[in-house]
Design a protein around this motif. Structure first.
Motif, PDB file in Angstrom:
ATOM      1  N   GLY A 239     -42.856  25.524   5.299  1.00 53.47           N
ATOM      2  CA  GLY A 239     -44.071  24.759   5.084  1.00 53.47           C
ATOM      3  C   GLY A 239     -43.876  23.293   4.810  1.00 53.47           C
ATOM      4  N   GLY A 240     -44.961  22.555   4.896  1.00 55.67           N
ATOM      5  CA  GLY A 240     -45.003  21.137   4.626  1.00 55.67           C
ATOM      6  C   GLY A 240     -46.457  20.747   4.573  1.00 55.67           C
ATOM      7  N   CYS A 241     -46.783  19.534   4.952  1.00 58.24           N
ATOM      8  CA  CYS A 241     -48.187  19.141   5.007  1.00 58.24           C
ATOM      9  C   CYS A 241     -48.367  18.089   6.087  1.00 58.24           C
ATOM     10  N   PRO A 242     -49.170  18.380   7.124  1.00 57.81           N
ATOM     11  CA  PRO A 242     -49.317  17.433   8.237  1.00 57.81           C
ATOM     12  C   PRO A 242     -50.028  16.148   7.845  1.00 57.81           C
ATOM     13  N   TYR A 243     -50.716  16.164   6.705  1.00 57.76           N
ATOM     14  CA  TYR A 243     -51.490  14.985   6.294  1.00 57.76           C
ATOM     15  C   TYR A 243     -50.812  14.212   5.175  1.00 57.76           C
ATOM     16  N   ALA A 244     -49.588  14.589   4.815  1.00 59.93           N
ATOM     17  CA  ALA A 244     -48.868  13.914   3.742  1.00 59.93           C
ATOM     18  C   ALA A 244     -47.526  13.433   4.278  1.00 59.93           C
ATOM     19  N   PRO A 245     -47.420  12.165   4.629  1.00 59.88           N
ATOM     20  CA  PRO A 245     -46.171  11.635   5.194  1.00 59.88           C
ATOM     21  C   PRO A 245     -44.974  11.919   4.299  1.00 59.88           C
ATOM     22  N   GLY A 246     -43.920  12.483   4.886  1.00 61.37           N
ATOM     23  CA  GLY A 246     -42.689  12.722   4.149  1.00 61.37           C
ATOM     24  C   GLY A 246     -42.619  14.023   3.386  1.00 61.37           C
ATOM     25  N   ALA A 247     -43.692  14.803   3.420  1.00 59.78           N
ATOM     26  CA  ALA A 247     -43.689  16.055   2.666  1.00 59.78           C
ATOM     27  C   ALA A 247     -42.811  17.091   3.356  1.00 59.78           C
ATOM     28  N   THR A 248     -41.896  17.667   2.607  1.00 64.96           N
ATOM     29  CA  THR A 248     -41.069  18.753   3.134  1.00 64.96           C
ATOM     30  C   THR A 248     -41.600  20.071   2.602  1.00 64.96           C
ATOM     31  N   GLY A 249     -40.829  21.105   2.760  1.00 67.37           N
ATOM     32  CA  GLY A 249     -41.334  22.447   2.528  1.00 67.37           C
ATOM     33  C   GLY A 249     -41.635  22.809   1.093  1.00 67.37           C
ATOM     34  N   ASN A 250     -42.397  23.888   0.976  1.00 66.88           N
ATOM     35  CA  ASN A 250     -42.630  24.506  -0.320  1.00 66.88           C
ATOM     36  C   ASN A 250     -41.306  24.998  -0.885  1.00 66.88           C
ATOM     37  N   VAL A 251     -41.281  25.203  -2.177  1.00 68.98           N
ATOM     38  CA  VAL A 251     -40.096  25.816  -2.772  1.00 68.98           C
ATOM     39  C   VAL A 251     -40.006  27.260  -2.262  1.00 68.98           C
ATOM     40  N   ALA A 252     -38.786  27.738  -2.048  1.00 69.50           N
ATOM     41  CA  ALA A 252     -38.576  29.085  -1.512  1.00 69.50           C
ATOM     42  C   ALA A 252     -38.860  30.141  -2.582  1.00 69.50           C
ATOM     43  N   THR A 253     -39.608  31.162  -2.200  1.00 66.42           N
ATOM     44  CA  THR A 253     -39.927  32.238  -3.139  1.00 66.42           C
ATOM     45  C   THR A 253     -38.664  32.870  -3.699  1.00 66.42           C
ATOM     46  N   GLU A 254     -37.647  33.043  -2.842  1.00 64.21           N
ATOM     47  CA  GLU A 254     -36.424  33.703  -3.326  1.00 64.21           C
ATOM     48  C   GLU A 254     -35.694  32.855  -4.365  1.00 64.21           C
TER      49      GLU A 254
END
Length: 302
Positions: A239-254
């Motif tokens: 995951g990330g966010c298409p409307y937030a420049p530079g946003a990388t993924g969510n923290v991994a559940t594991e």
């Protein structure tokens, strides 16, 4: 405040995680991902969203995914619903609950849903009223709760609290505070949670952190220390966010579950099954998970 003895993890990988992937994911893969997560012990899961396929083509098959799932009574299958058309889709698919969203950033809200924060809340009023009348629970999320992606825009904890109170007063049972661009740090996390907990019950506060600067686990610990027991996370760190420049993924559940296990906090999730699921979806994309735990445990799964 003491750390909760148990938490509820809201798994967002199948929606928030997949929606930014350029490679289209077949419905059957999404269904298998969701059912693997449920088999691992996930009891609350975001299965898709009823949004315009023009804007989020990856979610165009949410109704198909919902129809194909082997539903379990002890699992909550939630969908994102931005408007009444989305709400109607959620009802038709027999979603257990719906999600609405706003932001603490005016600029982000304009980029994301083309309206102000106040206007976004007005737009959701018919949705929440319909859900209340139908007895469908709903949760809400606040993007950019710990910082804005736009230079010069400050996000005050009081502003986050104001949006949280309005969403809570609209009937949302949970308000998830999203660090959409992952700029938060533990002290900032505590300051925002403290401001929000002054206007709504701490039991209604959730958190959703991105790991852009490697701060997500530290921020989850800070939230736990404030008494928060509702955590969002995404398998394999999707995951990330298409409307937030530079946003990388969510923290991994594991990664979150490994930390919780080490603290003696019960999430109800089987870490080995979860890691296998992280590798399942990562293998589909032809890349390793971003999760440190998934990579470290790969050789110990048999």
């Amino acid at each position: 405040m003491s750390i909760p003895s148990a938490v509820r993890i809201f798994e967002v990988g199948a929606r928030d995680g997949l929606q930014n992937e350029k490679q289209m994911v077949p419905s059957d893969i999404k269904v298998e991902l969701i059912e693997r997560l449920v088999d691992a012990g996930v009891t609350s899961i975001e299965t898709g969203s009823f949004v315009s396929p023009k804007w989020v083509p990856q979610m165009a098959d949410t109704a198909d995914v919902m129809a194909k799932l082997s539903r379990r009574d002890d699992v909550t299958y939630a969908v994102l619903t931005p408007n009444m058309k989305g709400y109607d889709g959620a009802v038709a698919s027999k979603a257990d609950e719906i999600e609405i969203f706003s932001a603490a950033s005016e600029m982000f809200n304009q980029r994301n849903i083309n309206c102000s924060i106040a206007e976004s809340l007005e737009r959701f009023a018919p949705v929440t009223e319909a859900a209340t009348a139908a007895g469908i629970p709903y949760r809400a999320s606040i993007s950019c709760a710990l910082g804005s992606p736009f230079e010069g825009e400050e996000i005050a904890p009081a502003a986050v609290a104001d949006v949280a109170k309005k969403l809570y007063d609209m009937g949302a049972y949970e308000i998830s505070l999203g660090d959409t661009i992952g700029v938060g740090t533990p002290l900032r996390t505590k300051q925002v949670i403290e401001a929000v907990a002054n206007v709504i019950p701490i039991e209604a506060v959730g958190v959703h952190f991105h790991d852009t600067y490697g701060q997500a686990l530290a921020n989850y610990l800070a939230a736990l220390e404030m008494g928060v027991a509702r955590l969002d996370s995404s398998v394999a760190g999707l995951g990330g966010c298409p409307y937030a420049p530079g946003a990388t993924g969510n923290v991994a559940t594991e990664d979150v579950v490994y930390m919780l296990d080490g603290m003696g906090v019960d999430s109800g999730i089987d870490l080995k099954k979860l890691v296998k699921t992280a590798w399942f979806i990562s293998d589909f994309f032809g890349r390793p998970p971003v999760s440190s735990v998934a990579r470290a445990l790969k050789g110990k799964l048999n």
